[in-house]
Every structure is written in C-alpha cells, then in structure tokens.
Design an enzyme around this catalytic site. Structure first.
Site, short mmCIF file in Angstrom:
data_model
loop_
_atom_site.label_atom_id
_atom_site.label_comp_id
_atom_site.label_asym_id
_atom_site.label_seq_id
_atom_site.Cartn_x
_atom_site.Cartn_y
_atom_site.Cartn_z
N SER A 32 17.09 37.57 49.03
CA SER A 32 15.97 37.04 48.69
C SER A 32 16.03 36.53 47.03
O SER A 32 15.44 35.69 46.64
CB SER A 32 14.49 38.07 48.83
OG SER A 32 14.65 39.18 48.00
N LYS A 77 11.44 41.26 43.04
CA LYS A 77 11.28 39.88 43.26
C LYS A 77 10.66 39.43 41.80
O LYS A 77 10.55 40.01 40.74
CB LYS A 77 9.95 40.13 43.97
CG LYS A 77 10.04 40.36 45.47
CD LYS A 77 10.97 39.11 46.43
CE LYS A 77 11.21 39.55 47.75
NZ LYS A 77 12.02 40.56 48.13
#
Length: 198
Positions: free
Chosen positions: A57, A101
């Site tokens: 990700s 993230k």
C-alpha cells in the site's frame, strides 16, 4: 641536605591533592558516561521503535517488509500534519497490527474523491508524492466529514491500498496513532524526502 629534604617533602604534599582531583574527575566522567549510555538506551527503547511495512500500500515510497523507524513522541506536543506518514493500530477493526499510511485529511475537514482526484473542503488536494489517479474512491465518493479527533489516511499506492476509503479501516482516531514514521532502515533515508512529486 635538610633544605633539600624539606623541599622534597613539600613537593610530595603539593602533588597529592592533584592526584585526588584527577581521580575525582575520572569518577565524574565515568558516571556521566554511564548516565549518557543509560539515557540513550531509554530514549532508543521508549521513544523510537521499529516496525515493518506490511503489503504494497505504500509503494513506491516504502516497500513490503521494509523496516521503518517510528517516533512515538512526535504527536505529544503537536498534532499530525497533512502528508505525515503515520503508524497506527486499530484494535476494534478486523485486524490489530501496525499499519503505515499517509495523512491526507485533518480533523474538521471534508474529504471527497471525484474523478480519481482528492478534494479537501471542495478544493483539489495537491499531492506531495507521486501517485496514480484513484480508480476507486470507496466511501469517499460521497463527502466524508471528519470529527475533531479523526484523520483520513491513504496509502501512496492509491490503487492497491486498504485505507480510509474502505469500511474495514475508516477514519483513524488520534488515540490510535502510535507515532510518525520518520525513516526507513535499509537503505537508510528519511521518509519525508522519498517519492516526491515534481
């Protein structure tokens, strides 16, 4: 002879305090060294931690399996900023491991993804890093209003990331944030200087 002996004794008396002073200084330096090493260990073990990136990700900024160094004190005196790469742990979700993230939306803001582009408070978000056009806006295809303690996060690999666009993650609470990911270990580099947009 008597004078010579006298001066010899006097010389001995004068040098004795100097030796004691040197010994005291050595002891002080040893204590300072022990304290410094101990303090460094405490800082290294309690302020900075390491965790590994799981999945794709955050590509190309961070690769699967890379070790990142996390500053746990980063948000004690200040709040997370837009574009910070954070490490968080959501215990009430399907998983309970550390996630890495990038912060996009801040508390009180409205986030929407339209035609593959992120909007913050109805203004186009200028990306700091190189990203692809988003194929799936998920929940953010409708406007998302963030509460006072919520953050909207995305992976840099926008089309292969489970992040705030999806119900499995949702918005990240301030209390769930472990700290700021400040550097990758190998090859060493500060994260805020990686994969920057032109």
């Amino acid at each position: 002879m008597i004078r010579k002996s006298y001066f010899h004794k006097k010389s001995k008396i004068e040098t004795t305090p100097s030796v004691k002073k040197i010994i005291k200084e050595i002891i002080v330096w040893i204590l300072l060294l022990v304290f410094t090493v101990g303090a460094s260990y405490l800082v290294a073990s309690n302020v900075f931690i390491k965790t590994s990136v799981s999945g794709l990700s955050m590509q190309p900024t961070l690769e699967d399996g890379q070790i990142v160094i996390v500053n746990k004190l980063a948000y004690y005196l200040q709040k997370p900023k837009r574009n910070d790469v954070i490490v968080y742990k959501q215990t009430n979700k399907e998983h309970s491991y550390f996630e890495v993230k990038r912060v996009i939306g801040l508390p009180g803001e409205t986030i929407k993804i339209k035609n593959g582009v992120v909007y913050i408070n109805d203004e186009v978000f200028k990306e700091k890093v190189k990203t692809d056009i988003i194929q799936n806006g998920g929940l953010a295809e409708e406007s998302i209003k963030l509460d006072d303690n919520e953050y909207f996060v995305l992976g840099d690999n926008r089309n292969d990331s489970e992040d705030s666009r999806f119900a499995s993650v949702g918005n990240v609470l301030k209390t769930e944030i472990i700290g700021e990911a400040i550097a990758r270990e190998k090859p060493f580099s500060f994260i805020n200087g990686l994969n920057l947009a032109d």
